[in-house]
Scaffold this motif. Structure first.
Motif, PDB file in Angstrom:
ATOM      1  N   ALA A 174       0.814  -1.220   0.000  1.00 49.79           N
ATOM      2  CA  ALA A 174       0.000   0.000   0.000  1.00 49.79           C
ATOM      3  C   ALA A 174       0.843   1.263   0.000  1.00 49.79           C
ATOM      4  O   ALA A 174       0.450   2.292  -0.568  1.00 49.79           O
ATOM      5  CB  ALA A 174      -0.939   0.000   1.207  1.00 49.79           C
ATOM      6  N   ILE A 175       2.012   1.231   0.649  1.00 49.90           N
ATOM      7  CA  ILE A 175       2.849   2.439   0.776  1.00 49.90           C
ATOM      8  C   ILE A 175       4.306   2.102   0.483  1.00 49.90           C
ATOM      9  O   ILE A 175       5.175   2.279   1.332  1.00 49.90           O
ATOM     10  CB  ILE A 175       2.704   3.085   2.167  1.00 49.90           C
ATOM     11  N   GLN A 176       4.595   1.628  -0.693  1.00 50.13           N
ATOM     12  CA  GLN A 176       5.959   1.241  -1.024  1.00 50.13           C
ATOM     13  C   GLN A 176       6.899   2.437  -0.950  1.00 50.13           C
ATOM     14  O   GLN A 176       6.514   3.579  -1.191  1.00 50.13           O
ATOM     15  CB  GLN A 176       5.999   0.620  -2.416  1.00 50.13           C
ATOM     16  N   GLY A 177       8.155   2.135  -0.626  1.00 49.22           N
ATOM     17  CA  GLY A 177       9.185   3.166  -0.594  1.00 49.22           C
ATOM     18  C   GLY A 177       9.553   3.637   0.797  1.00 49.22           C
ATOM     19  O   GLY A 177      10.481   4.432   0.948  1.00 49.22           O
ATOM     20  N   VAL A 178       8.857   3.149   1.832  1.00 49.89           N
ATOM     21  CA  VAL A 178       9.166   3.548   3.206  1.00 49.89           C
ATOM     22  C   VAL A 178      10.178   2.563   3.787  1.00 49.89           C
ATOM     23  O   VAL A 178       9.959   1.352   3.723  1.00 49.89           O
ATOM     24  CB  VAL A 178       7.888   3.569   4.075  1.00 49.89           C
ATOM     25  N   PRO A 179      11.301   3.025   4.345  1.00 52.49           N
ATOM     26  CA  PRO A 179      12.298   2.098   4.891  1.00 52.49           C
ATOM     27  C   PRO A 179      11.778   1.356   6.117  1.00 52.49           C
ATOM     28  O   PRO A 179      11.019   1.900   6.923  1.00 52.49           O
ATOM     29  CB  PRO A 179      13.475   3.008   5.260  1.00 52.49           C
ATOM     30  N   VAL A 180      12.211   0.090   6.246  1.00 52.69           N
ATOM     31  CA  VAL A 180      11.817  -0.767   7.358  1.00 52.69           C
ATOM     32  C   VAL A 180      13.039  -0.989   8.241  1.00 52.69           C
ATOM     33  O   VAL A 180      14.100  -1.401   7.759  1.00 52.69           O
ATOM     34  CB  VAL A 180      11.279  -2.120   6.855  1.00 52.69           C
ATOM     35  N   TYR A 181      12.900  -0.730   9.532  1.00 52.10           N
ATOM     36  CA  TYR A 181      13.978  -0.913  10.500  1.00 52.10           C
ATOM     37  C   TYR A 181      13.636  -2.095  11.401  1.00 52.10           C
ATOM     38  O   TYR A 181      12.512  -2.201  11.906  1.00 52.10           O
ATOM     39  CB  TYR A 181      14.156   0.338  11.357  1.00 52.10           C
ATOM     40  N   ALA A 182      14.622  -2.981  11.613  1.00 51.20           N
ATOM     41  CA  ALA A 182      14.386  -4.153  12.451  1.00 51.20           C
ATOM     42  C   ALA A 182      15.724  -4.715  12.932  1.00 51.20           C
ATOM     43  O   ALA A 182      16.735  -4.611  12.229  1.00 51.20           O
ATOM     44  CB  ALA A 182      13.632  -5.234  11.678  1.00 51.20           C
ATOM     45  N   PRO A 183      15.750  -5.328  14.129  1.00 58.93           N
ATOM     46  CA  PRO A 183      16.962  -6.027  14.586  1.00 58.93           C
ATOM     47  C   PRO A 183      17.222  -7.255  13.718  1.00 58.93           C
ATOM     48  O   PRO A 183      16.339  -7.707  12.958  1.00 58.93           O
ATOM     49  CB  PRO A 183      16.631  -6.401  16.031  1.00 58.93           C
ATOM     50  N   ASN A 184      18.413  -7.834  13.838  1.00 48.75           N
ATOM     51  CA  ASN A 184      18.899  -8.807  12.854  1.00 48.75           C
ATOM     52  C   ASN A 184      18.010 -10.036  12.679  1.00 48.75           C
ATOM     53  O   ASN A 184      17.641 -10.383  11.551  1.00 48.75           O
ATOM     54  CB  ASN A 184      20.320  -9.246  13.218  1.00 48.75           C
ATOM     55  N   LEU A 185      17.657 -10.725  13.760  1.00 44.54           N
ATOM     56  CA  LEU A 185      16.841 -11.924  13.611  1.00 44.54           C
ATOM     57  C   LEU A 185      15.481 -11.584  13.017  1.00 44.54           C
ATOM     58  O   LEU A 185      14.992 -12.274  12.110  1.00 44.54           O
ATOM     59  CB  LEU A 185      16.653 -12.618  14.958  1.00 44.54           C
ATOM     60  N   THR A 186      14.880 -10.512  13.480  1.00 46.88           N
ATOM     61  CA  THR A 186      13.595 -10.081  12.936  1.00 46.88           C
ATOM     62  C   THR A 186      13.728  -9.745  11.456  1.00 46.88           C
ATOM     63  O   THR A 186      12.852 -10.076  10.648  1.00 46.88           O
ATOM     64  CB  THR A 186      13.071  -8.862  13.713  1.00 46.88           C
ATOM     65  N   ALA A 187      14.835  -9.108  11.076  1.00 48.57           N
ATOM     66  CA  ALA A 187      15.068  -8.770   9.673  1.00 48.57           C
ATOM     67  C   ALA A 187      15.159 -10.039   8.811  1.00 48.57           C
ATOM     68  O   ALA A 187      14.647 -10.079   7.690  1.00 48.57           O
ATOM     69  CB  ALA A 187      16.331  -7.934   9.532  1.00 48.57           C
ATOM     70  N   ASP A 188      15.820 -11.077   9.333  1.00 50.09           N
ATOM     71  CA  ASP A 188      15.897 -12.347   8.600  1.00 50.09           C
ATOM     72  C   ASP A 188      14.501 -12.913   8.368  1.00 50.09           C
ATOM     73  O   ASP A 188      14.174 -13.384   7.259  1.00 50.09           O
ATOM     74  CB  ASP A 188      16.724 -13.365   9.387  1.00 50.09           C
ATOM     75  N   LEU A 189      13.669 -12.885   9.390  1.00 50.80           N
ATOM     76  CA  LEU A 189      12.307 -13.408   9.274  1.00 50.80           C
ATOM     77  C   LEU A 189      11.471 -12.559   8.326  1.00 50.80           C
ATOM     78  O   LEU A 189      10.626 -13.082   7.582  1.00 50.80           O
ATOM     79  CB  LEU A 189      11.652 -13.468  10.655  1.00 50.80           C
ATOM     80  N   ILE A 190      11.692 -11.249   8.328  1.00 49.91           N
ATOM     81  CA  ILE A 190      10.977 -10.365   7.408  1.00 49.91           C
ATOM     82  C   ILE A 190      11.342 -10.697   5.966  1.00 49.91           C
ATOM     83  O   ILE A 190      10.466 -10.764   5.091  1.00 49.91           O
ATOM     84  CB  ILE A 190      11.295  -8.890   7.725  1.00 49.91           C
ATOM     85  N   GLU A 191      12.617 -10.909   5.701  1.00 55.01           N
ATOM     86  CA  GLU A 191      13.036 -11.241   4.334  1.00 55.01           C
ATOM     87  C   GLU A 191      12.376 -12.531   3.857  1.00 55.01           C
ATOM     88  O   GLU A 191      11.917 -12.620   2.703  1.00 55.01           O
ATOM     89  CB  GLU A 191      14.555 -11.364   4.272  1.00 55.01           C
ATOM     90  N   MET A 192      12.308 -13.537   4.720  1.00 55.88           N
ATOM     91  CA  MET A 192      11.659 -14.800   4.361  1.00 55.88           C
ATOM     92  C   MET A 192      10.168 -14.580   4.119  1.00 55.88           C
ATOM     93  O   MET A 192       9.597 -15.133   3.166  1.00 55.88           O
ATOM     94  CB  MET A 192      11.877 -15.823   5.472  1.00 55.88           C
ATOM     95  N   MET A 193       9.539 -13.786   4.935  1.00 58.23           N
ATOM     96  CA  MET A 193       8.107 -13.524   4.802  1.00 58.23           C
ATOM     97  C   MET A 193       7.802 -12.771   3.506  1.00 58.23           C
ATOM     98  O   MET A 193       6.847 -13.108   2.793  1.00 58.23           O
ATOM     99  CB  MET A 193       7.627 -12.710   6.006  1.00 58.23           C
ATOM    100  N   ILE A 194       8.602 -11.771   3.193  1.00 59.75           N
ATOM    101  CA  ILE A 194       8.385 -10.991   1.970  1.00 59.75           C
ATOM    102  C   ILE A 194       8.587 -11.867   0.736  1.00 59.75           C
ATOM    103  O   ILE A 194       7.827 -11.793  -0.242  1.00 59.75           O
ATOM    104  CB  ILE A 194       9.326  -9.772   1.936  1.00 59.75           C
ATOM    105  N   ASP A 195       9.617 -12.716   0.769  1.00 60.82           N
ATOM    106  CA  ASP A 195       9.864 -13.627  -0.352  1.00 60.82           C
ATOM    107  C   ASP A 195       8.673 -14.571  -0.549  1.00 60.82           C
ATOM    108  O   ASP A 195       8.235 -14.808  -1.684  1.00 60.82           O
ATOM    109  CB  ASP A 195      11.145 -14.419  -0.100  1.00 60.82           C
ATOM    110  N   HIS A 196       8.153 -15.119   0.542  1.00 61.00           N
ATOM    111  CA  HIS A 196       6.988 -16.012   0.472  1.00 61.00           C
ATOM    112  C   HIS A 196       5.779 -15.272  -0.101  1.00 61.00           C
ATOM    113  O   HIS A 196       5.048 -15.788  -0.957  1.00 61.00           O
ATOM    114  CB  HIS A 196       6.675 -16.548   1.869  1.00 61.00           C
ATOM    115  N   TYR A 197       5.556 -14.039   0.352  1.00 59.73           N
ATOM    116  CA  TYR A 197       4.416 -13.244  -0.122  1.00 59.73           C
ATOM    117  C   TYR A 197       4.537 -12.976  -1.615  1.00 59.73           C
ATOM    118  O   TYR A 197       3.560 -13.110  -2.373  1.00 59.73           O
ATOM    119  CB  TYR A 197       4.369 -11.929   0.657  1.00 59.73           C
ATOM    120  N   GLN A 198       5.732 -12.600  -2.069  1.00 55.10           N
ATOM    121  CA  GLN A 198       5.916 -12.267  -3.489  1.00 55.10           C
ATOM    122  C   GLN A 198       5.694 -13.478  -4.382  1.00 55.10           C
ATOM    123  O   GLN A 198       5.087 -13.376  -5.457  1.00 55.10           O
ATOM    124  CB  GLN A 198       7.315 -11.686  -3.698  1.00 55.10           C
TER     125      GLN A 198
END
Length: 218
Positions: free
Chosen positions: A86-110
């Motif tokens: 909905a709002i692409q282009g906004v930076p996402v901040y997260a600690p390392n383990l959470t960032a790893d999980l976010i990357e996996m989640m985004i890949d799955h969604y795409q």
């Protein structure tokens, strides 16, 4: 005399378990903290998940400077793909383990939604002090049932807005789960305008059992 404008708006997670999402606005700059979903009640047949409403954020997209995800549970991060859509282009901040999980989640969604999301993912240390859009932001380690959890303090000229999220205090926690009481005290000494913490179980007597351990303590 110039007056500072600070707005705190819950977009989800109030009086419900899950779907946590908050908008904190400091003099026109919006920080989004967490973007989770929750599962529907039994009477909502055919509904898989419930996500927060993004209407307000879509209207104020140009004012959003950051999305901050505090830990890797679905109730605080699993609506992120829908938010970024909905709002692409906004930076996402997260600690390392959470960032790893976010990357996996985004890949799955795409892959499953056949959509490409642009995501600028910025990894932060659990006790890091940074500036976002010129505003000081403090991260501080917390103890939760998933390692790598953090709280967030956003500076305003009237004091910090502190988002504690989900945590307990346990001085015997192993590395990765350990909280930093010293940094919490330092933030408190500088001045706090507002403190937001989870209230699940607040009405229960006694102490909270540490869910990051294999056996509960009574």
């Amino acid at each position: 005399m110039k007056h500072n404008n600070v707005k705190i708006m819950p977009l989800g997670g109030q009086a419900e378990v899950g779907k946590s999402m908050y908008s904190i606005e400091v003099n026109g700059k919006i920080f989004i903290i967490d973007a989770g979903y929750r599962f529907p009640d039994l009477d909502k047949l055919g509904v898989d998940i419930i996500i927060p409403s993004f209407d307000y954020l879509i209207e104020r997209k140009k004012d959003i400077v950051a999305i901050i995800i505090t830990h890797g549970h679905n109730d605080v991060m699993a609506a992120l793909p829908y938010l970024l859509n909905a709002i692409q282009g906004v930076p996402v901040y997260a600690p390392n383990l959470t960032a790893d999980l976010i990357e996996m989640m985004i890949d799955h969604y795409q892959r499953h939604q056949k959509k490409n999301l642009h995501m600028e993912l910025i990894r932060v240390n659990r006790d890091e002090s940074i500036k976002i859009a010129g505003i000081p932001v403090e991260f501080f380690p917390e103890t939760h049932s998933i390692p790598g959890s953090v709280g967030v303090a956003i500076w305003t000229p009237d004091g910090y807005v502190v988002y504690g999220g989900e945590f307990i205090i346990d001085f015997g926690s192993p590395e990765g789960f350990r909280c930093n009481i010293q940094k919490m005290m330092e933030i408190g000494k500088k001045g706090v305008l507002a403190l937001m913490v989870e209230s699940s179980g607040a009405s229960n007597p006694g102490y909270t059992s540490p869910n990051h351990k294999l056996t509960n303590k009574i």
